[in-house]
Design an enzyme around this catalytic site. Structure first.
Site, PDB file in Angstrom:
ATOM      1  N   THR A 101      83.241  11.021  47.560  1.00  0.00           N
ATOM      2  CA  THR A 101      82.775  10.542  46.258  1.00  0.00           C
ATOM      3  C   THR A 101      82.497   9.046  46.306  1.00  0.00           C
ATOM      4  OG1 THR A 101      83.992  12.215  45.068  1.00  0.00           O
ATOM      5  CG2 THR A 101      83.595  10.141  43.896  1.00  0.00           C
TER       6      THR A 101
ATOM      7  N   ASP B 281      88.199  13.900  37.987  1.00  0.00           N
ATOM      8  CA  ASP B 281      88.348  12.592  37.336  1.00  0.00           C
ATOM      9  C   ASP B 281      87.048  11.799  37.275  1.00  0.00           C
ATOM     10  OD1 ASP B 281      88.407  12.481  40.197  1.00  0.00           O
ATOM     11  OD2 ASP B 281      89.032  10.389  40.065  1.00  0.00           O
TER      12      ASP B 281
ATOM     13  N   GLY C 259      91.172  14.625  41.935  1.00  0.00           N
ATOM     14  CA  GLY C 259      90.902  14.197  40.573  1.00  0.00           C
ATOM     15  C   GLY C 259      91.996  14.539  39.588  1.00  0.00           C
TER      16      GLY C 259
HETATM   17  C1  SD4 Z   1      87.169  15.106  42.116  1.00  0.00           C
HETATM   18  N1  SD4 Z   1      87.652  12.797  42.618  1.00  0.00           N
HETATM   19  O1  SD4 Z   1      86.287  15.841  41.703  1.00  0.00           O
HETATM   20  C2  SD4 Z   1      86.799  13.901  42.951  1.00  0.00           C
HETATM   21  C3  SD4 Z   1      86.954  14.314  44.352  1.00  0.00           C
HETATM   22  C4  SD4 Z   1      86.525  13.365  45.320  1.00  0.00           C
HETATM   23  O2  SD4 Z   1      85.026  13.567  47.035  1.00  0.00           O
HETATM   24  O3  SD4 Z   1      86.816  12.175  45.284  1.00  0.00           O
HETATM   25  N2  SD4 Z   1      85.785  13.989  46.224  1.00  0.00           N
HETATM   26  O4  SD4 Z   1      88.360  15.334  41.927  1.00  0.00           O
END
Ligand code: SD4
Length: 331
Positions: free
Chosen positions: A191, A222, A245
C-alpha cells in the site's frame, strides 16, 4: 466459515500480503538522514511515502520542486503506483477479493482538513482521483461500492478491468486451498501512503490500496478511513499507515500519531508510540506487520514498524532516500 477460523486465516493472509522483503542491496544502499539527536533533519518542501516507491515519490517531488502544491503532489505521486500493473497491492493489477473482484480503497486530505474517500470501489484505476473528486465535488467524505463507481463515471472516469492475468492466475491458485501461513515481509510492493509539504509549508496526504488480498467481499481496511490510514492537520503534521488495517483502525493510528506530535513528540517518537499502542492491544499476537510514517510542520520525518523489513522514501533538496525503518521487534 467459522469466524475464528476466518480471522485466523485472514490474519495470516494479511500478514503475508502487507510487507516487503528488502533486497539486501537496497538495504545496504539505504541511508537515513538524521541530525545529531537521531531525529530527521527539518527540510521543506519534502515528500515521504511508505515503502520503496521511488517513482511515485519522484513524481510528487517533481510537482513540489516546480512550485506545485502538496495536494497535487500526493495525488500525482500515488497515481504512479495505481497505474503500475506490477504493484499487486494498489490500483490496476491489485489482488482480488475471495470472489475474484478487485476492490479499491483510497483517501486524500488537504491543508484545510478537507477529505474524501472511496471504499471497495471496482473498475476504476485511479481511486485516489475519485477520492479527491468526492472531497471537492460532493458534500460528503466517503462513497462506497457501486455508488462510488457510479460517481466516478459521472466525473468522467473510464471503466477499466483491474484484474490482470497475473493476479487472476494467483487467485485461481489460492482458491485451490484458500489457506495461508503467516509470513512477514513476503511481497515486493505494498500500500502507498504519501505525505507532502509544499513551498508554502502546507501539508497534504493520500493513501491508496487494493487492500487485503482474497479478503471477504466488502471488507474495507484502514487505508480509506480518515484518522486510521491517513490523517493531516496542517498546524501540526500528518501520518499514514501500511499493514494490517484492522489493527490500525482499532488504534485510529494516524490520528493518534498526529495528536502525539501535537503534544510535542517528534514524528519518529510519535510513530514509535503508535506502534507500541498496537502492540499493547495484541500482547499474544505479533505475527503481523504495521508501518507508520509521519511528518511535522517543520519538515521532520519519521517511521516505525513492528517487524524489520519496512522502509519509507523521502525526497527533498537533500536527496532521494530509501530509509530503513526501525522496528519494535528485531527478528
Ligand atoms: C489494508 N492497510 O487494507 C491495508 C493493507 C496494506 O498492502 O497495507 N496492504 O488493511
Amino acid at each position: 466459515m467459522e469466524r475464528r477460523k476466518f480471522l485466523k486465516n485472514s490474519t495470516a493472509v494479511t500478514a503475508s500480503l502487507i510487507s516487503v522483503p528488502l533486497m539486501a542491496s537496497s538495504l545496504e544502499n539505504a541511508k537515513r538522514e538524521t541530525s545529531n539527536n537521531g531525529e530527521s533533519k527539518a527540510v521543506r518542501p519534502i515528500v515521504i511515502c511508505t515503502w520503496d516507491f521511488h517513482k511515485a515519490s519522484a513524481k510528487a517531488w517533481d510537482v513540489l520542486k516546480d512550485g506545485g502544491n502538496s495536494l497535487d503532489a500526493v495525488e500525482e505521486g500515488v497515481k504512479i503506483e495505481e497505474a503500475d500493473v506490477d504493484n499487486q497491492t494498489v490500483g490496476v493489477g491489485g489482488r482480488p477479493d475471495r470472489d475474484g473482484n478487485v476492490t479499491l480503497d483510497a483517501c486524500i486530505m488537504d491543508k484545510n482538513g478537507n477529505c474524501g474517500a472511496v471504499l471497495a470501489m471496482q473498475n476504476i484505476a485511479h481511486s485516489i482521483s475519485v477520492a479527491r473528486k468526492v472531497m471537492e465535488r460532493t458534500p460528503h467524505v466517503m462513497l462506497a461500492g457501486k455508488g462510488a463507481e457510479q460517481f466516478a463515471y459521472e466525473m468522467g472516469f473510464e471503466k477499466t478491468d483491474l484484474l490482470t492475468e497475473k493476479s487472476k492466475q494467483e487467485w485461481l491458485e489460492w482458491k485451490k486451498t484458500s489457506k495461508y501461513e503467516p509470513i512477514i515481509n513476503i511481497e515486493n510492493h505494498d500500500t502507498i501512503g504519501m505525505l507532502a509539504i509544499d513551498k508554502d509549508g502546507d501539508i497534504s496526504g493520500a493513501c491508496t490500496t487494493s487492500g487485503m488480498a482474497y479478503k471477504m467481499a466488502g471488507r474495507v481496511g484502514d487505508s480509506p478511513i480518515i484518522g486510521a490510514g491517513l490523517f493531516v492537520d496542517n498546524e501540526i503534521g500528518g501520518a499514514t499507515a501500511t499493514g494490517v488495517g484492522e489493527e490500525v483502525v482499532r488504534t485510529v493510528g494516524s490520528f493518534l500519531i498526529v495528536e502525539l506530535m501535537r503534544q510535542g513528540k517528534s514524528p519518529q517518537a510519535a510513530c514509535e508510540e503508535g506502534v507500541k499502542r498496537i502492540i499493547a492491544k495484541n500482547k499474544d499476537k505479533q505475527d503481523f506487520q504495521i508501518g507508520f510514517i509521519a511528518i511535522n510542520k517543520k519538515g521532520e520525518t519519521g517511521g516505525y514498524c513492528i517487524h524489520p523489513g519496512f522502509t519509507y522514501r523521502t525526497y527533498s533538496e537533500e536527496g532521494h532516500v530509501n530509509n530503513p525503518s526501525e522496528s519494535y521487534l528485531h527478528s
